[in-house]
Motif scaffolding. Structure first.
Motif, mmCIF file in Angstrom:
data_model
loop_
_atom_site.group_PDB
_atom_site.id
_atom_site.type_symbol
_atom_site.label_atom_id
_atom_site.label_comp_id
_atom_site.label_asym_id
_atom_site.label_seq_id
_atom_site.Cartn_x
_atom_site.Cartn_y
_atom_site.Cartn_z
ATOM 1 N N LEU A 298 -25.190 -9.228 3.409
ATOM 2 C CA LEU A 298 -23.958 -9.920 2.998
ATOM 3 C C LEU A 298 -23.027 -10.120 4.182
ATOM 4 C CD1 LEU A 298 -23.197 -8.067 -0.358
ATOM 5 C CD2 LEU A 298 -24.304 -10.287 -0.044
ATOM 6 N N GLU A 299 -22.706 -11.393 4.426
ATOM 7 C CA GLU A 299 -21.844 -11.742 5.553
ATOM 8 C C GLU A 299 -20.433 -11.164 5.373
ATOM 9 O OE1 GLU A 299 -20.704 -15.930 7.310
ATOM 10 O OE2 GLU A 299 -22.804 -15.853 6.581
ATOM 11 N N GLY A 300 -19.924 -10.532 6.413
ATOM 12 C CA GLY A 300 -18.546 -10.014 6.379
ATOM 13 C C GLY A 300 -18.397 -8.748 5.547
ATOM 14 N N GLU A 301 -19.506 -8.217 5.040
ATOM 15 C CA GLU A 301 -19.440 -7.013 4.195
ATOM 16 C C GLU A 301 -19.982 -5.828 4.983
ATOM 17 O OE1 GLU A 301 -18.168 -5.061 2.024
ATOM 18 O OE2 GLU A 301 -18.430 -6.419 0.315
ATOM 19 N N LYS A 302 -19.579 -4.631 4.595
ATOM 20 C CA LYS A 302 -20.066 -3.434 5.301
ATOM 21 C C LYS A 302 -21.161 -2.744 4.500
ATOM 22 C CE LYS A 302 -16.262 -2.386 8.237
ATOM 23 N NZ LYS A 302 -14.821 -2.372 8.061
ATOM 24 N N THR A 303 -22.142 -2.203 5.197
ATOM 25 C CA THR A 303 -23.195 -1.415 4.552
ATOM 26 C C THR A 303 -22.582 -0.186 3.887
ATOM 27 O OG1 THR A 303 -24.836 -2.189 6.121
ATOM 28 C CG2 THR A 303 -25.305 -0.076 5.053
ATOM 29 N N SER A 304 -23.055 0.142 2.698
ATOM 30 C CA SER A 304 -22.554 1.327 1.982
ATOM 31 C C SER A 304 -22.923 2.595 2.736
ATOM 32 C CB SER A 304 -23.159 1.381 0.578
ATOM 33 O OG SER A 304 -22.820 0.214 -0.112
ATOM 34 N N LYS A 305 -21.999 3.550 2.715
ATOM 35 C CA LYS A 305 -22.226 4.793 3.485
ATOM 36 C C LYS A 305 -21.875 6.019 2.649
ATOM 37 C CE LYS A 305 -20.148 2.315 7.265
ATOM 38 N NZ LYS A 305 -19.462 1.362 6.375
ATOM 39 N N THR A 306 -22.612 7.075 2.922
ATOM 40 C CA THR A 306 -22.275 8.377 2.345
ATOM 41 C C THR A 306 -22.240 9.415 3.448
ATOM 42 O OG1 THR A 306 -23.263 7.896 0.188
ATOM 43 C CG2 THR A 306 -23.015 10.205 0.741
ATOM 44 N N MET A 307 -21.198 10.241 3.459
ATOM 45 C CA MET A 307 -21.222 11.435 4.312
ATOM 46 C C MET A 307 -21.642 12.579 3.408
ATOM 47 S SD MET A 307 -17.987 10.926 6.771
ATOM 48 C CE MET A 307 -18.525 12.299 7.736
ATOM 49 N N ALA A 308 -22.765 13.185 3.728
ATOM 50 C CA ALA A 308 -23.285 14.282 2.900
ATOM 51 C C ALA A 308 -23.065 15.583 3.651
ATOM 52 C CB ALA A 308 -24.767 14.059 2.628
ATOM 53 N N ILE B 270 -28.817 1.046 -1.668
ATOM 54 C CA ILE B 270 -29.303 1.248 -0.299
ATOM 55 C C ILE B 270 -28.082 1.727 0.490
ATOM 56 C CG2 ILE B 270 -30.323 0.153 1.729
ATOM 57 C CD1 ILE B 270 -31.386 -2.059 -0.132
ATOM 58 N N VAL B 271 -28.192 2.893 1.098
ATOM 59 C CA VAL B 271 -27.013 3.524 1.704
ATOM 60 C C VAL B 271 -27.391 4.151 3.043
ATOM 61 C CG1 VAL B 271 -25.243 5.332 1.341
ATOM 62 C CG2 VAL B 271 -26.127 4.073 -0.625
ATOM 63 N N ALA B 272 -26.462 4.092 4.000
ATOM 64 C CA ALA B 272 -26.643 4.854 5.244
ATOM 65 C C ALA B 272 -26.030 6.230 5.015
ATOM 66 C CB ALA B 272 -25.934 4.147 6.388
ATOM 67 N N ASP B 273 -26.860 7.264 5.104
ATOM 68 C CA ASP B 273 -26.378 8.633 4.892
ATOM 69 C C ASP B 273 -26.152 9.322 6.232
ATOM 70 O OD1 ASP B 273 -26.480 8.493 2.160
ATOM 71 O OD2 ASP B 273 -28.194 9.845 1.916
ATOM 72 N N LEU B 274 -24.983 9.883 6.409
ATOM 73 C CA LEU B 274 -24.715 10.723 7.566
ATOM 74 C C LEU B 274 -24.682 12.152 7.045
ATOM 75 C CD1 LEU B 274 -24.332 9.912 10.454
ATOM 76 C CD2 LEU B 274 -21.873 10.006 10.132
ATOM 77 N N VAL B 275 -25.707 12.914 7.397
ATOM 78 C CA VAL B 275 -25.865 14.247 6.811
ATOM 79 C C VAL B 275 -25.404 15.302 7.803
ATOM 80 C CG1 VAL B 275 -27.496 15.804 5.677
ATOM 81 C CG2 VAL B 275 -27.936 13.339 5.676
ATOM 82 N N GLY C 99 -27.645 27.122 0.834
ATOM 83 C CA GLY C 99 -28.359 27.137 -0.449
ATOM 84 C C GLY C 99 -28.714 25.752 -0.938
ATOM 85 N N GLY C 100 -28.498 24.722 -0.111
ATOM 86 C CA GLY C 100 -28.918 23.378 -0.488
ATOM 87 C C GLY C 100 -27.885 22.587 -1.271
ATOM 88 N N GLU C 101 -26.769 23.202 -1.648
ATOM 89 C CA GLU C 101 -25.730 22.454 -2.367
ATOM 90 C C GLU C 101 -25.044 21.493 -1.400
ATOM 91 O OE1 GLU C 101 -25.103 22.149 -5.519
ATOM 92 O OE2 GLU C 101 -26.853 23.447 -5.730
ATOM 93 N N ARG C 102 -24.500 20.392 -1.926
ATOM 94 C CA ARG C 102 -23.826 19.485 -1.008
ATOM 95 C C ARG C 102 -22.642 18.798 -1.666
ATOM 96 N NH1 ARG C 102 -26.940 16.744 -4.900
ATOM 97 N NH2 ARG C 102 -27.618 14.750 -4.206
ATOM 98 N N THR C 103 -21.718 18.312 -0.803
ATOM 99 C CA THR C 103 -20.599 17.485 -1.248
ATOM 100 C C THR C 103 -20.822 16.099 -0.649
ATOM 101 O OG1 THR C 103 -19.131 19.377 -1.211
ATOM 102 C CG2 THR C 103 -18.080 17.217 -1.142
ATOM 103 N N LEU C 104 -20.666 15.049 -1.479
ATOM 104 C CA LEU C 104 -20.902 13.690 -0.997
ATOM 105 C C LEU C 104 -19.598 12.915 -0.940
ATOM 106 C CD1 LEU C 104 -24.060 12.837 -3.173
ATOM 107 C CD2 LEU C 104 -23.986 13.798 -0.870
ATOM 108 N N LEU C 105 -19.356 12.230 0.177
ATOM 109 C CA LEU C 105 -18.199 11.344 0.296
ATOM 110 C C LEU C 105 -18.768 9.932 0.414
ATOM 111 C CD1 LEU C 105 -16.352 13.428 3.066
ATOM 112 C CD2 LEU C 105 -15.902 13.484 0.602
ATOM 113 N N HIS C 106 -18.562 9.104 -0.609
ATOM 114 C CA HIS C 106 -19.236 7.803 -0.660
ATOM 115 C C HIS C 106 -18.251 6.649 -0.469
ATOM 116 C CE1 HIS C 106 -22.271 4.887 -1.682
ATOM 117 N NE2 HIS C 106 -21.539 4.400 -2.654
ATOM 118 N N CYS C 107 -18.638 5.668 0.347
ATOM 119 C CA CYS C 107 -17.822 4.472 0.561
ATOM 120 C C CYS C 107 -18.686 3.267 0.172
ATOM 121 C CB CYS C 107 -17.428 4.430 2.039
ATOM 122 S SG CYS C 107 -16.468 3.008 2.476
ATOM 123 N N SER C 108 -18.269 2.554 -0.867
ATOM 124 C CA SER C 108 -19.150 1.601 -1.543
ATOM 125 C C SER C 108 -19.635 0.402 -0.733
ATOM 126 C CB SER C 108 -18.464 1.097 -2.796
ATOM 127 O OG SER C 108 -19.243 1.456 -3.889
ATOM 128 N N GLY C 109 -18.744 -0.414 -0.185
ATOM 129 C CA GLY C 109 -19.162 -1.578 0.600
ATOM 130 C C GLY C 109 -20.095 -2.504 -0.166
#
Ligand SMILES: Nc1ncnc2c1ncn2[C@@H]1O[C@H](COP(=O)(O)OP(=O)(O)OP(=O)(O)O)[C@@H](O)[C@H]1O
Ligand SMILES: [Mg+2]
Length: 321
Positions: A90-100, A12-17, A105-115
């Motif tokens: 999860l207490e004190g933990e950060k939600t996982s995030k991806t910058m997409a 489950i990830v918050a995506d910033l596209v 042409g629909g191709e993308r680069t993903l920068l993922h931060c696990s959390g």
């Protein structure tokens, strides 16, 4: 007949596209683009939204942090009619995030931060699995990017779902370099009723670039039905009796391919749970994938009616192998 519940477990990830991002990003410059959107991301969350929109009774199981993004993800999932009691905050933990970064042409680069996604999910989930009716479907996706899950819990979860009599599904996602992918896949396969993969990922564990040969490789490893996604070319399903079904992808203008495969999996399982038809499930899955690439972000924006109309126009080819 009421459809069985589907428990979409995993990322489950918050995506910033961001779109549309130029190929070169010179340091020190501000680059003006048309869109930056927050979308529900993560393989399990995206698949769950797709399945729920297509009429399935859906649960999501996974992890978020105790932060604003976690709250937003939970409320968006709930607004889609999804049961979220198996999502642990999860207490004190950060939600996982991806910058997409969506490119032309629909191709993308993903920068993922696990959390949060790197933490354990089994403690809470294993007892919960034992309470499900054996008609339920347990689906796992995103395991490769979740540290505790890929380091043992994936196997534990699918094994216990299977021994409880649930139908199991697994979808691959691009693995980190350090994972011994051949071993990971070989250990899971015997416990999986519906093994999904995409050709890009399959070449990392199977030697063949051919859809059918890859599906047969996974069946030889113990998976029951194998479904291979092949982007703009289409998809193949091979069942346990040797029936192969091919479905060609409709031609569309792709602007962002993020989550196409997850929408595919959600639609497939929703349709299969409701009808038991592999051909109908494959057609609806291909349609959901093709609809999802036409908007930014993985989170489904199409309606059940749009997906069914597109699916009705598709043809399949079946052969015995
Ligand atoms: N460019 C495209 N044009 C039309 N449909 C597409 C395109 N890309 C993907 N799809 C649809 O989405 C489905 C799944 O896409 P794909 O094969 O890329 O899966 P995936 O690699 O798991 O995707 P993801 O990037 O979400 O992990 C395809 O079978 C197809 O139906
Ligand atoms: Mg995928």
């Amino acid at each position: 007949m009421t459809s069985p519940e589907i428990i979409f477990t995993g990322a489950i990830v918050a995506d910033l596209v961001a779109a549309t991002v130029p190929r070169d990003l010179p340091p020190g410059e501000t680059i003006f683009i048309d869109h930056v959107e927050l979308a529900v991301g993560g393989n399990a969350a995206i698949a769950a939204i797709s399945a729920s929109r297509l009429g399935a009774a859906v649960h999501v199981a996974g992890l978020v942090g105790d932060d604003t993004l976690g709250e937003i993800l939970l409320s968006r999932l709930q607004a889609e009619g999804i049961e979220t009691s198996l999502v642990q905050v999860l207490e004190g933990e950060k939600t996982s995030k991806t910058m997409a970064l969506a490119r032309h042409g629909g191709e993308r680069t993903l920068l993922h931060c696990s959390g949060a996604n790197s933490r354990s999910i089994a403690d809470r989930l294993l007892p919960a699995i034992l309470r499900y009716d054996s008609a339920a479907v347990f689906s796992l996706s995103g395991a490769e990017i979740m540290q505790a899950v890929r380091d043992g819990e994936a196997l534990e979860l699918v094994r216990s779902a299977k021994s409880q009599g649930l139908t199991t599904a697994f979808d691959t996602t691009y693995p980190p370099r350090e994972l011994d992918y051949g071993t990971f896949v070989a250990e899971l396969a015997p416990h999986i009723d519906f093994f999904f993969t995409s050709m890009g990922e399959a070449t990392l564990f199977s030697e063949s670039a051919d859809l059918l040969a890859t599906a047969q490789f996974l069946q030889a490893a113990g998976a029951r039905t194998v479904i291979i996604k092949d982007g703009p070319r289409g998809a193949l399903a091979l069942d346990g009796s040797g029936q192969a079904i091919y479905c060609t992808t409709p031609q569309v203008d792709a602007i962002d391919t993020t989550g196409a495969g997850d929408n595919f999996v959600g639609a497939f399982l929703a349709q299969y749970a409701g009808t038991g038809s592999l051909a109908a499930a494959l057609k609806l899955a291909v349609s959901a994938g093709a609809l999802s690439v036409q908007h930014l972000g993985g989170q489904a924006q199409y309606t059940a009616e749009q997906a069914r109309d597109l699916s009705d126009a598709l043809t399949i080819e079946t052969k015995s192998v």
